[in-house]
Design a protein around this motif. Sequence first.
Motif, mmCIF file in Angstrom:
data_model
loop_
_atom_site.group_PDB
_atom_site.id
_atom_site.type_symbol
_atom_site.label_atom_id
_atom_site.label_comp_id
_atom_site.label_asym_id
_atom_site.label_seq_id
_atom_site.Cartn_x
_atom_site.Cartn_y
_atom_site.Cartn_z
ATOM 1 N N LEU A 5 0.827 -1.213 0.000
ATOM 2 C CA LEU A 5 0.000 0.000 0.000
ATOM 3 C C LEU A 5 0.860 1.263 0.000
ATOM 4 N N THR A 6 1.962 1.237 0.745
ATOM 5 C CA THR A 6 2.877 2.378 0.763
ATOM 6 C C THR A 6 3.477 2.616 -0.613
ATOM 7 N N LEU A 7 3.893 1.541 -1.284
ATOM 8 C CA LEU A 7 4.453 1.677 -2.634
ATOM 9 C C LEU A 7 3.418 2.222 -3.609
ATOM 10 N N ILE A 8 2.185 1.761 -3.505
ATOM 11 C CA ILE A 8 1.132 2.265 -4.395
ATOM 12 C C ILE A 8 0.918 3.759 -4.169
ATOM 13 N N ILE A 33 3.888 5.688 -5.686
ATOM 14 C CA ILE A 33 3.862 5.698 -7.152
ATOM 15 C C ILE A 33 2.781 6.630 -7.674
ATOM 16 N N VAL A 34 1.589 6.582 -7.081
ATOM 17 C CA VAL A 34 0.502 7.464 -7.520
ATOM 18 C C VAL A 34 0.862 8.925 -7.272
ATOM 19 N N THR A 35 1.461 9.216 -6.141
ATOM 20 C CA THR A 35 1.865 10.590 -5.844
ATOM 21 C C THR A 35 2.922 11.075 -6.830
ATOM 22 N N TYR A 36 3.894 10.225 -7.138
ATOM 23 C CA TYR A 36 4.941 10.596 -8.084
ATOM 24 C C TYR A 36 4.354 10.853 -9.469
ATOM 25 N N ARG A 37 3.440 9.982 -9.903
ATOM 26 C CA ARG A 37 2.845 10.150 -11.233
ATOM 27 C C ARG A 37 2.029 11.447 -11.306
ATOM 28 N N SER A 89 4.442 14.371 -11.422
ATOM 29 C CA SER A 89 5.097 14.449 -12.729
ATOM 30 C C SER A 89 4.153 15.016 -13.771
ATOM 31 N N PHE A 90 2.899 14.581 -13.745
ATOM 32 C CA PHE A 90 1.914 15.081 -14.691
ATOM 33 C C PHE A 90 1.708 16.580 -14.518
ATOM 34 N N ARG A 91 1.611 17.038 -13.288
ATOM 35 C CA ARG A 91 1.423 18.472 -13.044
ATOM 36 C C ARG A 91 2.637 19.271 -13.489
ATOM 37 N N ARG A 92 3.846 18.716 -13.246
ATOM 38 C CA ARG A 92 5.066 19.415 -13.645
ATOM 39 C C ARG A 92 5.144 19.522 -15.169
#
Length: 81
Positions: free
Chosen positions: A46-49, A52-56, A59-62
């Motif tokens: 769950l932590t990895l998910i 990963i979702v936060t990073y994606r 990245s999309f916003r950036r």
Amino acid sequence: MAFNKLFIILLFFLCNLAVVLTDGAVPCYRIDPGTIAGIICADVLLTLIIVIVTYRCASFRRQKKEKADKVYMNVRANCMN
């Protein structure tokens, strides 16, 4: 500051009172090692998910912001000519 000390002392005495008032013959609940391993694995997954979702999303916003800046610069360059 005195309130914090008083609160900690009161909490300490209430915890000790709860231990004294419980029956000493009550056995502790035992959790199987497999259950603990499953909880830990699920927590790591769950932590990895979440990471990963936060990073994606970040990245999309950036990328969206960088594209918007490029469009704005192109519009400014076209207006100066």
